[in-house]
Motif scaffolding. Structure first.
Motif, mmCIF file in Angstrom:
data_model
loop_
_atom_site.group_PDB
_atom_site.id
_atom_site.type_symbol
_atom_site.label_atom_id
_atom_site.label_comp_id
_atom_site.label_asym_id
_atom_site.label_seq_id
_atom_site.Cartn_x
_atom_site.Cartn_y
_atom_site.Cartn_z
ATOM 1 N N CYS A 2 -7.532 -0.764 6.164
ATOM 2 C CA CYS A 2 -6.277 -0.910 6.912
ATOM 3 C C CYS A 2 -6.337 -0.228 8.273
ATOM 4 O O CYS A 2 -6.769 0.905 8.393
ATOM 5 C CB CYS A 2 -5.147 -0.327 6.070
ATOM 6 N N CYS A 25 -3.602 0.154 10.144
ATOM 7 C CA CYS A 25 -2.218 0.468 10.509
ATOM 8 C C CYS A 25 -2.136 1.631 11.492
ATOM 9 O O CYS A 25 -1.352 1.597 12.445
ATOM 10 C CB CYS A 25 -1.392 0.804 9.268
ATOM 11 N N ILE A 55 -8.730 -7.480 7.638
ATOM 12 C CA ILE A 55 -8.099 -8.176 6.507
ATOM 13 C C ILE A 55 -6.765 -8.821 6.884
ATOM 14 O O ILE A 55 -6.058 -9.349 6.033
ATOM 15 C CB ILE A 55 -7.934 -7.240 5.291
ATOM 16 N N CYS A 83 -4.470 -9.292 3.533
ATOM 17 C CA CYS A 83 -3.163 -8.694 3.832
ATOM 18 C C CYS A 83 -2.228 -9.721 4.459
ATOM 19 O O CYS A 83 -2.475 -10.215 5.556
ATOM 20 C CB CYS A 83 -3.353 -7.499 4.772
ATOM 21 N N CYS A 112 2.257 -6.080 12.283
ATOM 22 C CA CYS A 112 1.430 -7.082 11.600
ATOM 23 C C CYS A 112 2.294 -8.203 11.019
ATOM 24 O O CYS A 112 1.948 -9.379 11.128
ATOM 25 C CB CYS A 112 0.598 -6.429 10.499
#
Ligand code: SF4
Lengths: 369, 340
Positions: free
Chosen positions: A318, A320, A335, A340, A357
């Motif tokens: 991730c 993020c 991903i 995701c 996202c």
């Protein structure tokens, strides 16, 4: 509806876009961060990047409450729900944020935990009143916008002597997050901020002065409507071109320099600064979040149930963190769109409509295929 | 014994197959829905021979609240299934209706529902020819659930399917979107507006007949119920392996529905409709088809809202009123409450 339509007028939008295009100086890029997820959503929902010249790049900021909450905070709520068997309530988006062990509050609910969606903290109070033999915990999240209603609820619970109500307090503050973005060593270069809308109605425009004065970054506070955002971008371009760095207010219909004094007083009465708080992506920031004042300590769920905060790293794949700091774009996560998606979020930025996202996936992914 | 239709309630023995059930059927269901086939009183209805291709569809209805502005679960149960048959290019003829009743449900409400169903069936020109009733204990149902099944005959030479959309085809919508979904949600949220938001629940077979009569080359018809316009368009795009481009400003939305959506943070493109259809047709036929639709009461606000394009990603995209582009994606996230 009339009022809203005024801020969504297509012809006006095209006029603003033309003005922006005319002001942009050849050869130089403009990198603006919209701090709020609300602005991220507006930009994606109305396809506003299509109206902007290539030289302007909008960078999504960390102003999405569920995005900045680290896994360990959701874990605490899940432990309360599964182990202490409390009625755990929170806003809808919180329930889908991925936590440790493949769980989320929604999955804990499927395992038998009593997890409820509420639309307002007052619903949580009502649950407590109606279930006197159960412990009701409200997972409170959000920036300065959602803090005053939580403060009201805390005072109300105290006044009523609602002994079965408590708060898992995760309220965070906007200015420290902006500092963190600008101070981050690997930080992205920014030419200015589109400043928060609703947050600024509470805290006012003054708290942004240091970003203009000390960091030389223009800040234009803007409403959440598409024309607000375009107008703010035009104001940012003008400041950048003339080498100014000021706090300007596009959202004068709702924001004053001082903000809402009553709401501030209320927050100050109920909450005090935490020494430090871990944010997803931004790390552990001093004096960046709130906790209940000692007078209301009895309503603190962390203390009442002895649930310690345990830091948990994000899923390895991730991105993020980098996205919340504005260093990466959603599609740069390996991903994104495969493992995701909004239906199966791996990271928190894919959960809420305000997450970078999720906004890119839902409205803009055709741009990156 | 005469049923107490004013104060009586559904009891367990109304579903037991005994005399109480016979009374309920006779005094309530058969009375309201009467026709020769139902009157046969056998386990199944024996229907006359039909020529042509048969189309059959079934749908369960669990809407809450049971009564809402513009309809109730009875009329909805007729429209839902009739429309599913009609959008296949068929004329719906017969309905089967199956009721799951909760013990304690007021017979007066049941009567209201069944009578509404009878009116809806008459208006749609279909007959309810067979049915069933079961009763579940109190707390095991939510008043009434109704499952209906409809049979109809497809018009000769008409082939409609969601896999027939081709690049260049036009996309038409028969009227405003989100009315049913918002009528239900505003009831539930206790929202009140100056004018109540009324469900669009309606039979579409009449409108569809006019559309077929127009001679337009139709590729597909579909009623955007659960999941709304966005979901249905994505289904069609996926089925046909194409993309779509819509013009957001062309999509009709009632101002009061738009305002309520704003207030609740919802997008009308995801709200259910129960009396609207999407039509995909050959480009040259779009205008004549639109005119034919607008001549029918249920198509007065019809509009051409977009076109089919080639796109291997099968994206449904729309140009926003601002002039930007965005995806109109599948519904994701929390399921909305029971709306149909
Ligand atoms: S795509 Fe998913 S995993 Fe990747 S950064 Fe975004 S939310 Fe995190």
């Amino acid at each position: 509806m009339k009022y809203i339509d005024e801020f969504r007028d297509g012809a006006l939008a095209r006029q603003l876009a033309a003005a922006i295009a005319a002001e942009v100086m050849g050869g130089r890029p403009y990198r603006f961060m919209e701090f709020c997820g609300g602005h991220t959503h507006t930009i994606s929902r109305y396809g506003l990047t299509d109206l902007l010249p290539d030289a302007i790049r909008m960078i999504h900021g960390p102003g999405c409450p569920v995005c900045v909450l680290p896994i360990g905070r959701i874990d605490q709520a899940i432990r309360l729900a599964l182990e202490q068997r409390v009625i755990l309530c929170s806003y809808g988006d919180c329930l889908r944020v991925p936590a440790s062990g493949g769980l989320s509050l929604l999955k804990a609910k499927a395992q038998g935990a009593d997890v409820r969606i509420v639309y307002a903290v007052t619903d949580a109070l009502e649950l407590a009143r109606r279930n006197p033999d159960r412990q009701v915990v409200f997972l409170a999240i959000g920036f300065e916008t959602t803090t005053p209603p939580t403060a009201v609820a805390v005072r109300q619970a105290e006044a009523e002597g609602l002994a079965n109500f408590s708060l898992l307090c995760n309220h965070v503050l906007t200015p420290p997050a902006m500092h963190a973005i600008l101070d981050h060593p690997a930080g992205t270069r920014l030419d200015g901020f589109v400043g928060p809308a609703h947050v600024s109605t509470v805290i006012g425009s003054r708290p942004y002065e240091p970003f203009a004065r000390e960091y030389g970054k223009p800040v234009v506070i803007a409403g959440f409507e598409p024309l607000d955002v375009l107008q703010a971008i035009l104001m940012l371009v003008r400041q950048t071109n003339s080498g100014r760095a000021e706090v300007e207010n596009e959202f004068v219909r709702a924001v004053t320099p001082e903000g809402n004094r009553k709401a501030q007083a209320l927050m100050d009465e109920v909450f005090e600064l935490r020494d430090s708080f871990e944010w997803r992506g931004l790390g552990t920031l001093p004096r960046s979040a709130l906790k209940l004042r000692p007078r209301f300590a009895a309503l603190d769920a962390e203390a009442r149930f002895g649930v310690e905060y345990v830091a948990v790293p994000d899923n390895k794949a991730c991105e993020c963190g980098a996205i919340l700091r504005g260093e990466k774009r959603p599609a740069e996560c390996r991903i994104f769109g495969s493992a995701c998606t909004p239906d199966h979020p791996v990271g928190a930025c894919m959960v809420s409509a305000e997450g970078a996202c999720a906004a890119h996936y839902t409205y803009g992914r055709f741009r990156s295929v | 014994m005469k049923l107490d239709l004013r104060h009586g309630r559904v009891e367990m023995n109304h579903g037991s197959g005994g005399r109480a059930m016979a009374e309920l059927i006779e005094q309530l269901f058969a009375k309201a829905l009467s026709n020769d086939y139902l009157a046969q009183g056998d386990d199944g209805a024996v229907l006359p021979a039909m020529s042509g291709r048969l189309v059959m569809s079934t749908d369960s209805h669990v809407v809450s609240p049971l009564f809402f502005p513009g309809g109730d679960i009875g009329s909805l149960a007729v429209h839902g299934t009739v429309n599913d048959v009609a959008v296949m290019g068929a004329k719906p003829l017969y309905l089967a209706a199956s009721f799951i009743l909760e013990e304690g449900f007021p017979l007066a409400d049941l009567q209201r529902i069944v009578e509404s169903m009878a009116r809806a069936a008459a208006a749609a020109d279909v007959l309810v020819v067979t049915g069933d009733t079961k009763v579940v204990e109190k707390g095991k149902g939510d008043g009434v659930f109704i499952t209906t099944t409809s049979v109809g005959v497809a018009r000769d030479g008409v082939e409609l399917s969601g896999n027939r959309a081709r690049p260049g085809d036009k996309i038409l919508l028969s009227g405003t979107i989100g009315d049913h979904g918002m009528a239900i949600l505003s009831q539930r949220e206790g929202l009140s507006f100056k004018a109540p938001i009324v469900s669009d629940s309606a039979p579409l077979n009449g409108l569809i007949e006019c559309m077929l009569d127009s001679g337009a080359q139709l590729r597909a018809l579909r009623d955007p119920t659960r999941g709304g316009l966005a979901t249905t368009l994505n289904e069609l795009a996926t089925q046909s392996g194409v993309g779509m481009r819509l013009d957001e400003a062309a999509i009709p939305v009632k101002p009061v529905v738009a305002a309520a959506c704003e207030f609740l943070g919802l997008d009308p493109a995801y709200l259910a409709n129960e009396g609207k259809l999407i039509a995909i047709c050959a480009p040259a036929d779009a205008e004549p088809l639109l005119n034919a639709m607008r001549r029918h009461p249920f198509g007065r606000e019809a509009a051409i809202v977009g076109e089919v394009v080639e796109d291997r990603h099968r994206f449904v995209q729309m140009t926003t009123p601002m002039g930007g582009r965005r995806i109109l994606d599948w519904l994701s996230g929390e399921p909305l409450p029971r709306i149909c």
